[in-house]
Design an enzyme around this catalytic site. Structure first.
Site, PDB file in Angstrom:
ATOM      1  CB  CYS A 199      -0.408 -23.937  17.763  1.00 31.17           C
ATOM      2  SG  CYS A 199       0.002 -23.003  19.244  1.00 31.17           S
ATOM      3  CB  ALA A 255      -0.885 -22.355  23.200  1.00 29.50           C
ATOM      4  CG  ASP A 256      -6.037 -26.900  22.492  1.00 34.59           C
ATOM      5  OD1 ASP A 256      -6.830 -26.421  23.337  1.00 34.59           O
ATOM      6  OD2 ASP A 256      -6.349 -27.855  21.754  1.00 34.59           O
ATOM      7  CB  CYS A 257      -6.783 -24.968  27.229  1.00 35.85           C
ATOM      8  SG  CYS A 257      -7.762 -23.635  26.492  1.00 35.85           S
ATOM      9  CB  ALA A 274      -0.776 -26.399  24.084  1.00 39.34           C
TER      10      ALA A 274
END
Ligand SMILES: *[C@@H]1O[C@H](CO)[C@@H](O)[C@H](O)[C@H]1NC(C)=O
Ligand SMILES: *[C@@H]1O[C@H](CO)[C@@H](O)[C@H](O)[C@H]1NC(C)=O
Ligand SMILES: *[C@@H]1O[C@H](CO)[C@@H](O)[C@H](O)[C@H]1NC(C)=O
Ligand SMILES: *[C@@H]1O[C@H](CO)[C@@H](O)[C@H](O)[C@H]1NC(C)=O
Ligand SMILES: *[C@@H]1O[C@H](CO)[C@@H](O)[C@H](O)[C@H]1NC(C)=O
Ligand SMILES: *[C@@H]1O[C@H](CO)[C@@H](O)[C@H](O)[C@H]1NC(C)=O
Ligand SMILES: *[C@@H]1O[C@H](CO)[C@@H](O)[C@H](O)[C@H]1NC(C)=O
Ligand SMILES: *[C@@H]1O[C@H](CO)[C@@H](O)[C@H](O)[C@H]1NC(C)=O
Length: 785
Positions: A280, A313-315, A317
């Site tokens: 995401c 999750a994107d880093c 996020a």
């Protein structure tokens, strides 16, 4: 003879653009042999030192289902130990024999060093660097996309086998390019959601599938070569535009656009590609951070698509939700609770490891939600052989398979297939070396190495050949950079460039962008060439003795109308960040004033008349372009003939549970008793099959991309102009022809998404369009009771 010329030019370009891929040195230093117990968990030796008997550990019992084994492992962990496994850099649980693991590896277009899950060291110092994704997409060759995925996963396994690499790769990027300014265009398969989805499916299958085990009864236990990840979900395509940054951006998106454009590639990636991970994104969608939205994650991905992998999750996020979005005035303990409950399983970052324990203790989230997330993670690791080892065919992949001859040739092939010929006046291309003994090679991208790799690149590719080195093999090269770099801020060295063009038999300008111009976290504000590049091109062109060829190394489209019109510029080639004719643009190249007409932050794809906004992408933009989506010339001419047409009429009988669905028409006379039916209510068994014969009318052999579009019946308000429903790349020798069969799913290929976000099949006269030919096939759909 023509063919000879063509080959020479292709080889030239090949060297110019492509041959930056190294040949790995065969004499890399030998290192100590890897212990097998270091390569996978369930090896008795690992447990000797821990005074544990492996036979008594259910998580190592191969006779049990993965889920049961995962549960056994999780049940042995403390709350704190569990939390620590939910960040990307896990410490493992040493007392249980569970080693540390870094989930973050990248393989966007080759094994990369980004994320540190995979390292480049003396044992394997390089990896094959395939062209950037936007370039490879331009080939429109499905099997090429899959084959590259296979090559990347083979190299990844080689890294893993010497303990230099992880098994979970956060690739591919499958956000459709909604706006030409987007800095990450280079990482994507272009603007069309269907093309993006087909790319995703093929690349993911290339990465994940083990030969002979592509289909098994239970997809949740199917072994994986490496794990692929569909990212970034969803409606993420603003990075940093006039101070609007992705970490705090709230994308206002209509459900119609969600279904039709932003979510569709992800659905294809998960359902058709069977990807084992989804990531995401940073942004919010309609007020909710994507990683905290239970509808997007749990309901859509898990339940609707029956996803069995893990959601990451994107880093940072999750951290960003607190620091940048200030969402619901969350504290870290709330943010981790919200996201975990929404269906997030893994945090790329420290927030889950640092705050989940307290969050559970404060009663904000059930510990069993952590168990669920861990179970998804361990099942994927089990499928990857992390616990039991893998199929011998994977365990024996050695470092000699990295930068192998085959892979370097594949990278070259991809680079050749993706080059798009944009202009070729008087058939100037291909240049014959006999006629052009000297070449002025000019431009800030003429002597580049790393620029050609793009981002998410290998730490070191197999080797580099700069464009000037490549061209030197064929002619005497007079090189001038013209400007120091792509920003091209001054004209100090213009005179030398002009002088070179005056002397040489032909001039090749190698211009465009690099990561200073388009890049992650860097959107563009203009579609014009940077700085004084246009002035350089114009000055050099007006002074050149011979014909001028403009080579553009860019990711996105640029407004080069001036060069298209300039009669002295005979040829224009787009070479992406490369790596022949035959390729086609996977994005629209808009005129520069397009960006003045609408802000990048306007998310709707359809035109907004009240604000004067034009539509976005070829599906909704009907204005003038520099080059349309799908554009690409060839050295030869192809003609199409439909040899076996589909059924002209499809009448669908409705039963009492299938209802007609209303549509709005521009003209009352078009209204009818059954305008459409919701696709989910139809059985959708009808196929639309036909065969096309493509004839190469010219003297030069070549490849043609047959694009198949569907066009909905006239007069339906707010629907797309047309949409890609299939495509096939086919090689046709000079003067010969080839037949290509298409077999379309009526519901998938002819449906539209209405303004209430229903996907419906309209009745009426649909058309099938074949590429840019004027061939049209009618398809009359009707519903009766
Ligand atoms: C390990 O456990 C198995 C099954 O309980 C038992 O048969 C075996 O003897 C044990 N091995 C050792 C070394 O204790
Ligand atoms: C990767 O490792 C390098 C060197 O140890 C470090 O500087 C860098 O921050 C790490 N990157 C990530 C994303 O962890
Ligand atoms: C498509 O790519 C494959 C490599 O996977 C290649 O063998 C084939 O020739 C390509 N097809 C065309 C028509 O270029
Ligand atoms: C990669 O290098 C980093 C930094 O040196 C190290 O922490 C990590 O364990 C290495 N990972 C692998 C898979 O070798
Ligand atoms: C190309 O660039 C390299 C490295 O920046 C430099 O060493 C080399 O001299 C340049 N080549 C020419 C022909 O100027
Ligand atoms: C360089 O730019 C300056 C300032 O705009 C201009 O006066 C000069 O003529 C230009 N020189 C060339 C070679 O274009
Ligand atoms: C493009 O669409 C707009 C809005 O629907 C319409 O007003 C205009 O006439 C169209 N232009 C062309 C060239 O079809
Ligand atoms: C499409 O088929 C319907 C039902 O058979 C028929 O009434 C209608 O006239 C046809 N329309 C066209 C354009 O052929």
């Amino acid at each position: 003879m023509a063919e000879q010329k063509l080959n020479v030019f292709i080889i030239t370009l090949f060297l110019v653009i492509i041959n930056l891929f190294t040949i790995c040195s065969a004499d890399a230093p030998e290192l100590k042999p890897v212990q097998t117990h270091d390569l996978y968990v369930c090896n008795p030796e690992r447990f000797y030192g821990l005074s544990m008997n492996m036979s008594e550990l259910a998580f190592c019992d191969k006779s049990l289902p993965y889920e049961v084994r995962a549960k056994d492992l999780i049940d042995r962990m403390t709350l704190r130990e569990k939390a620590l496994q939910l960040g990307h850099k896990t410490p493992g649980v040493p007392r249980l024999g569970l080693p540390r693991y870094n989930w973050w590896s990248e393989g966007l277009h080759g094994v990369s060093f980004i994320g540190n899950g995979t390292n480049f060291t003396d044992i394997i110092p390089t990896a094959t660097s395939f062209p950037t994704v936007i370039h490879t997409t331009a080939s429109f060759n499905k099997s090429l996309w899959k084959t590259i995925g296979k090559a990347v996963s083979t190299e990844a396994r080689a890294f893993h086998n010497v303990q230099q690499g992880g098994l979970s790769f956060w690739s591919p990027v499958i956000n459709p390019v909604r706006d030409p300014r987007w800095g990450r265009t280079t990482e994507t398969p272009g603007e069309d959601p269907f093309v993006v989805g087909v790319y995703a499916t093929n690349y993911v299958r290339g990465l994940q599938d083990i030969e002979g085990q592509e289909q098994t009864e239970d997809p949740a236990s199917r072994p994986l070569k490496v794990s692929a990840c569909c990212k970034h979900y969803a409606a993420y395509d603003v990075d940093n535009w006039k101070g609007v940054i992705r970490e705090s951006y709230d994308a206002q998106v209509a459900e119609q656009d969600m279904v039709e454009t932003f979510v569709r590639p992800f659905e294809m990636c998960v359902k058709d590609g069977e990807a084992s991970s989804v990531m995401c994104s940073y942004n919010k969608v309609n007020g909710i951070p994507t990683c905290a939205d239970p509808v997007l994650l749990k309901e859509t991905i898990r339940q609707e698509w029956k996803f069995n992998g893990y959601i990451v999750a994107d880093c940072d996020a999750v951290e960003v939700m607190v620091d940048k979005h200030h969402w619901l005035n969350d504290k870290p303990e709330d943010a981790v609770a919200q996201t975990l409950k929404a269906g997030l399983d893994l945090d790329c970052g420290d927030y889950f490891p640092d705050h989940l324990e307290n969050s559970v203790k404060q009663g904000k989230v059930k510990e069993s939600e952590m168990d669920k997330a861990l179970k998804y993670l361990y099942v994927v690791l089990m499928r990857l052989g992390f616990f039991d080892g893998s199929d011998p065919s994977l365990m024996k992949i050695g470092k000699n398979e990295v930068c192998s001859k085959e892979h370097i040739e594949l990278a070259a092939e991809a680079a050749r297939e993706g080059i798009v010929l944009l202009k070729n006046d008087a058939s100037t291309l291909p240049l014959s070396p006999d006629a052009f003994k000297s070449l002025a090679v000019i431009g800030p991208n003429a002597n580049v190495t790393r620029v050609m790799l793009g981002n998410y690149e290998a730490a070191f590719p197999c080797r580099y050949v700069t464009p000037i080195e490549g061209l030197s093999a064929f002619a005497h090269v007079i090189y001038e950079n013209g400007c120091e770099n792509t920003a091209c801020n001054d004209n100090k060295t213009f005179p030398q460039a002009v002088s070179a063009a005056k002397r040489a038999d032909a001039t090749i300008l190698i211009m465009g962008s690099d990561r200073q111009i388009e890049e992650e976290s860097r959107d563009r504000e203009t579609l014009l060439l940077p700085g004084l590049q246009k002035e350089l091109i114009t000055q050099v062109t007006s002074n050149s003795k011979g014909p001028v060829i403009l080579v553009l190394m860019t990711a996105g489209g640029f407004d080069i109308s001036f060069a298209v019109k300039d009669p002295k510029i005979k040829g224009i080639l787009w070479v992406g960040h490369p790596g022949q004719e035959g390729g086609r643009l996977p994005i629209t190249w808009y005129q520069a004033d397009y960006v003045d007409k609408l802000p990048m932050t306007s998310m709707p794809l359809r035109p907004i008349a009240s604000q004067g906004y034009p539509g976005r992408t070829y599906k909704f933009f009907n204005g003038t372009t520099v080059f349309p989506f799908g554009y690409g010339l060839s050295y030869t001419t192809f003609s199409y003939k439909v040899t076996t047409p589909p059924k002209v009429s499809l009448d669908i009988q409705l039963d009492r549970l299938q209802h007609c669905h209303n549509l709005e028409y521009t003209d009352k006379s078009l209204e009818n008793s059954c305008p459409s039916v919701v696709v989910n209510d139809l059985t959708c068994q009808e196929r639309v099959s036909f065969e096309v014969e493509v004839k190469n009318e010219g003297d030069i052999s070549g490849s043609e991309v047959i694009m198949v579009y569907s066009k909905p019946p006239e007069g339906i308000v707010g629907t797309h102009i047309k949409q890609v429903v299939d495509f096939e790349r086919v090689f046709v020798p000079a003067k010969q022809s080839r037949k290509v069969k298409f077999d379309l799913d009526l519901c998938k290929s002819f449906s539209i998404v209405d303004d209430r976000a229903y996907t419906v099949l309209p009745s009426g006269l649909h058309k099938i369009l074949l590429g840019t030919s004027n061939q049209e096939i009618d398809l009359n759909v009707s519903f009766t009771r």
